[in-house]
Write an enzyme that holds these catalytic residues in place. Structure first.
Site, mmCIF file in Angstrom:
data_model
loop_
_atom_site.group_PDB
_atom_site.id
_atom_site.type_symbol
_atom_site.label_atom_id
_atom_site.label_comp_id
_atom_site.label_asym_id
_atom_site.label_seq_id
_atom_site.Cartn_x
_atom_site.Cartn_y
_atom_site.Cartn_z
ATOM 1 C CB CYS A 126 -0.846 0.310 1.241
ATOM 2 S SG CYS A 126 -2.319 1.534 1.120
ATOM 3 N NE ARG A 167 -9.780 4.518 2.008
ATOM 4 C CZ ARG A 167 -9.063 5.108 2.110
ATOM 5 N NH1 ARG A 167 -9.041 6.192 1.572
ATOM 6 N NH2 ARG A 167 -7.935 4.795 2.702
ATOM 7 C CG HIS A 191 -3.938 -3.855 3.933
ATOM 8 N ND1 HIS A 191 -2.569 -3.174 4.567
ATOM 9 C CD2 HIS A 191 -4.713 -2.257 2.972
ATOM 10 C CE1 HIS A 191 -2.662 -2.303 3.441
ATOM 11 N NE2 HIS A 191 -3.627 -1.513 3.226
#
Length: 254
Positions: A109, A143, A206
């Site tokens: 990320c 997002r 993640h």
């Protein structure tokens, strides 16, 4: 009654074949999505393969360790990237040298973005990267959130969870880590997830990434051990729990 032996481990772990030094980059500011779990997976799998893990940290202002075998970098907010920017740039030449020499690295990320050429935030602020990866990232208003499955010829299906507004685009000198079959990945326009270059694995995923993707963890371990000791002989590791987690992850909705 439990024996206390971690699930997946051999009944009689082999004696240590040597030490492997794992450096986590900026855990104070770039570890908001549980990316510390990636370090724990490497530590445990190294033990199962017969090696001792030495865990190191580098935060902004620290002296960079001289002897490193694996580098791990996690995710963070834009503010965290600003905090580490100067220190990252001051160590850029050394990090590029390590990458060029084959040091295995996992960049997740926020560190994935800063390993590239630049990250331009949604308000137009440009945060320079260190140019290890030929990528650029642009902050967006959308997002990208949810479970991801991406197919890699090298690692098989990769499972994880994305949560980012940065839209990353690959240049000609880097290849995608995987092709997305569920989710978004690097951006909302293409089906690429992550990046592969040299012995670097970079990803937006993640979860943490490595518990459900032991093939990626063992790649980092194999390259580190081979680079340091000349060869790698894996231990007898039972990945049945990881495979169960992968099946459950694949069945979850976006």
């Amino acid at each position: 009654m439990s024996s206390g032996t971690p699930a997946g481990s051999p009944a009689n772990p082999p004696a240590s074949k040597g030490a492997v030094r794992i450096l986590q980059l900026y855990p104070r500011d770039m570890n908001i999505y549980g990316d510390w779990g990636n370090v724990l997976v490497l530590k445990q799998r190294l033990a199962w393969h017969g090696y001792e893990a030495v865990i190191l940290e580098h935060n902004a202002g620290d002296t960079f360790p001289s002897d490193v075998d694996i580098l791990i970098g996690g995710g963070g907010q834009d503010s965290g990237q600003v905090v580490i920017q100067q220190d990252l740039q001051s160590n850029a030449a050394h990090l590029r040298s390590l990458a060029g020499d084959g040091t295995p690295m996992l960049a997740i990320c926020g560190l994935y973005q800063l390993f590239g050429n630049f990250f331009k935030t949604h308000d137009g602020t440009v945060i320079p990267g260190i140019g290890i990866l030929d990528i650029e990232t642009h902050g967006g208003s959308e997002r990208l959130i949810g479970n991801v499955v991406a197919r890699s010829e090298e690692f098989g299906d990769i499972h994880g969870y994305e949560n980012h507004s940065g839209q990353t685009f690959l240049g000609p000198n880097v290849r995608p880590l995987a092709t997305v079959t569920k989710g978004e990945g690097n951006n909302s326009k293409e089906d690429h997830e992550g990046a592969r270059h040299l012995n670097i694995v970079a990803s937006y995923l993640h979860g943490s990434l490595l518990p459900k993707n032991p093939a990626v963890a063992d790649f980092l371990i194999r390259e580190a051990v081979t680079r340091k000791y000349g060869s790698f002989e894996p231990g007898d590791v039972d990945d049945s729990l990881a495979e169960l987690a992968r099946r459950h992850a694949a069945a979850r909705p976006r």
